[in-house]
Design a protein around this motif. Structure first.
Motif, PDB file in Angstrom:
ATOM      1  N   ARG A 160       3.804 -17.521 -42.112  1.00 48.67           N
ATOM      2  CA  ARG A 160       3.398 -18.059 -43.281  1.00 48.67           C
ATOM      3  C   ARG A 160       2.916 -17.124 -44.384  1.00 48.67           C
ATOM      4  O   ARG A 160       3.139 -17.120 -45.624  1.00 48.67           O
ATOM      5  CB  ARG A 160       2.034 -18.982 -43.356  1.00 48.67           C
ATOM      6  CG  ARG A 160       2.278 -20.191 -42.461  1.00 48.67           C
ATOM      7  CD  ARG A 160       0.964 -21.105 -42.326  1.00 48.67           C
ATOM      8  NE  ARG A 160       0.742 -21.782 -43.558  1.00 48.67           N
ATOM      9  CZ  ARG A 160      -0.033 -21.945 -44.381  1.00 48.67           C
ATOM     10  NH1 ARG A 160      -1.023 -20.937 -44.043  1.00 48.67           N
ATOM     11  NH2 ARG A 160      -0.214 -22.737 -45.280  1.00 48.67           N
ATOM     12  N   SER A 198       5.194 -16.933 -47.998  1.00 50.52           N
ATOM     13  CA  SER A 198       4.244 -16.989 -49.263  1.00 50.52           C
ATOM     14  C   SER A 198       4.658 -15.820 -50.074  1.00 50.52           C
ATOM     15  O   SER A 198       4.910 -15.798 -51.364  1.00 50.52           O
ATOM     16  CB  SER A 198       2.798 -16.595 -49.038  1.00 50.52           C
ATOM     17  OG  SER A 198       2.055 -18.198 -48.336  1.00 50.52           O
ATOM     18  N   VAL A 224       4.471 -24.366 -49.469  1.00 49.93           N
ATOM     19  CA  VAL A 224       4.206 -23.931 -48.019  1.00 49.93           C
ATOM     20  C   VAL A 224       3.367 -25.227 -47.430  1.00 49.93           C
ATOM     21  O   VAL A 224       2.454 -25.488 -47.839  1.00 49.93           O
ATOM     22  CB  VAL A 224       3.520 -22.814 -48.028  1.00 49.93           C
ATOM     23  CG1 VAL A 224       3.328 -22.143 -46.664  1.00 49.93           C
ATOM     24  CG2 VAL A 224       4.230 -21.729 -48.532  1.00 49.93           C
ATOM     25  N   LEU A 232      -2.035 -17.841 -50.662  1.00 46.94           N
ATOM     26  CA  LEU A 232      -2.403 -18.005 -49.349  1.00 46.94           C
ATOM     27  C   LEU A 232      -3.960 -17.950 -49.291  1.00 46.94           C
ATOM     28  O   LEU A 232      -4.685 -17.351 -49.702  1.00 46.94           O
ATOM     29  CB  LEU A 232      -2.271 -16.604 -48.236  1.00 46.94           C
ATOM     30  CG  LEU A 232      -0.733 -17.106 -47.977  1.00 46.94           C
ATOM     31  CD1 LEU A 232      -0.295 -15.657 -47.091  1.00 46.94           C
ATOM     32  CD2 LEU A 232      -0.402 -18.042 -46.813  1.00 46.94           C
TER      33      LEU A 232
END
Length: 361
Positions: free
Chosen positions: A222, A226, A241, A341
């Motif tokens: 992830r 991102s 995401v 994030l």
């Protein structure tokens, strides 16, 4: 001042082979790079003299990828930015009292392990997952985990997909030879999903495939997703995401085994940044804590105790870290928060995360 160079010069045989492959255009991008490393029995063995060599050289050699925004990339002024880069700076600050006494060496997923094994770099901070085989068979070890991550998915907002469980019958872009490809296959089998992987080597190929609807999603860590989304520029706003995480990917610092003192310094540098956040000690206010009556803070500031001596460092080693890089929250907000994030598991335990600082005493 910190500097940046590509991986050249003192190359091992494995690295020379990789360099030839790169010149022939056969080297895959970082996310899809397969591991290339010597077994522990073949690597250059180190001793406690490693830290002495760093000091004699006058700067730390730290391996980063150098092309991933938020983690390590060169800004318009030629300065390496990102959380990976700041992790390197924090160790330099602890050793030298100066966060800029670090030279960044550009590595890839293929060259990171050989470069560390051969002694081309002192440590690596390069989106590297802490795994059993890496630590048990390569002669390398992970002193700290600064990013608890996991494999995720990037999809078009217009697709309406809200979970990877909705990917039955979908085509998913992934990268060749990576753990992401294996994990995707295992996830599909476990959930009885008919997923067709579309294996592409380069970032621009993945971008074009997503835009042309040749794949319905893209999967990798992830953090990387991102950063990739941000690198897409305005087009990235058309993607999101997914919140689901399908694997555990603790990303950490990596050094050679055999130098316990250096291991301790890298580990406790990370802990010092967590401790500073816990006590509210920042780059801007660190000096105001000199007169604190809290004995833990007195030890942190080097006013009492001998923590620095125990590590072979200056009494104010932790202060140097905070002055040079900030506490963990400052480092995160400056580099990772801008990627969109959430901090999630990387919050302190008291805030619902799993980042935990053992006592500095």
């Amino acid at each position: 001042m910190s500097t940046f160079k590509t991986s050249t010069g003192r190359l091992s045989k494995a690295l020379r082979v990789i360099a030839v492959a790169a010149l022939m255009g056969q080297l895959p991008n970082f996310a899809g790079a397969q591991e290339s490393a010597k077994p522990a029995t073949e690597m250059v063995q180190t001793s406690s003299s490693n830290l002495d060599a760093i000091r004699a050289r006058g700067h730390l050699l730290c391996g980063v990828i150098g092309t991933i925004p938020g983690f390590s990339s060169v800004d318009s002024k030629g300065v390496m930015r990102g959380i990976d880069a700041d992790v390197c700076r924090s160790v330099a600050a602890a050793i030298f009292g100066d966060a800029e006494k670090v030279q960044f060496v550009s590595l890839t997923g293929l060259t990171r392990f050989p470069a560390l094994q051969s002694g081309e770099v002192d440590m690596v901070a390069l989106l590297t997952t802490w795994t059993l085989t890496r630590e048990a068979s390569l002669g390398l070890e992970f002193p700290s985990v600064y990013f608890y991550d996991g494999q995720g998915f990037l999809v078009k907002k217009s697709s309406g997909i809200k979970s990877p469980l909705e990917l039955d019958g979908a085509t998913v872009c992934t990268v060749p030879g990576s753990t992401s490809e294996v994990i995707l296959a295992e996830y599909a089998r476990a959930h009885k999903l008919n997923i067709t992987p579309l294996v592409l080597e380069k970032s621009d190929q993945i971008r074009d495939a997503l835009a042309a609807d040749r794949c319905d999603a893209f999967t990798t860590d992830r953090s990387n997703i991102s950063s990739y989304k941000v690198a897409m520029g305005p087009a990235g706003e058309d993607y999101e995401v997914l919140p689901d995480v399908i694997s555990n990917e603790p990303l950490g610092t990596m050094i050679r085994k055999g130098d316990q003192r250096f291991f301790d310094i890298v580990r406790w540098t990370h802990i010092a940044m967590l401790t500073a956040e816990d006590y509210g000690i920042t780059k801007d206010n660190v000096e105001t804590f000199r007169k604190s009556s809290n004995p833990d803070i007195q030890r942190f500031m080097g006013e009492t105790g001998d923590l620095g001596k125990a590590l072979g460092l200056d009494p104010e080693w932790a202060v140097h870290i905070v002055k040079g890089v900030g506490n963990f929250a400052e480092m995160w907000d400056r580099n990772v928060a801008v990627l969109g994030l959430p901090r999630g598991l990387n919050r302190l335990v008291k805030d619902g995360g799993i980042q935990y600082a053992p006592p500095m005493r």
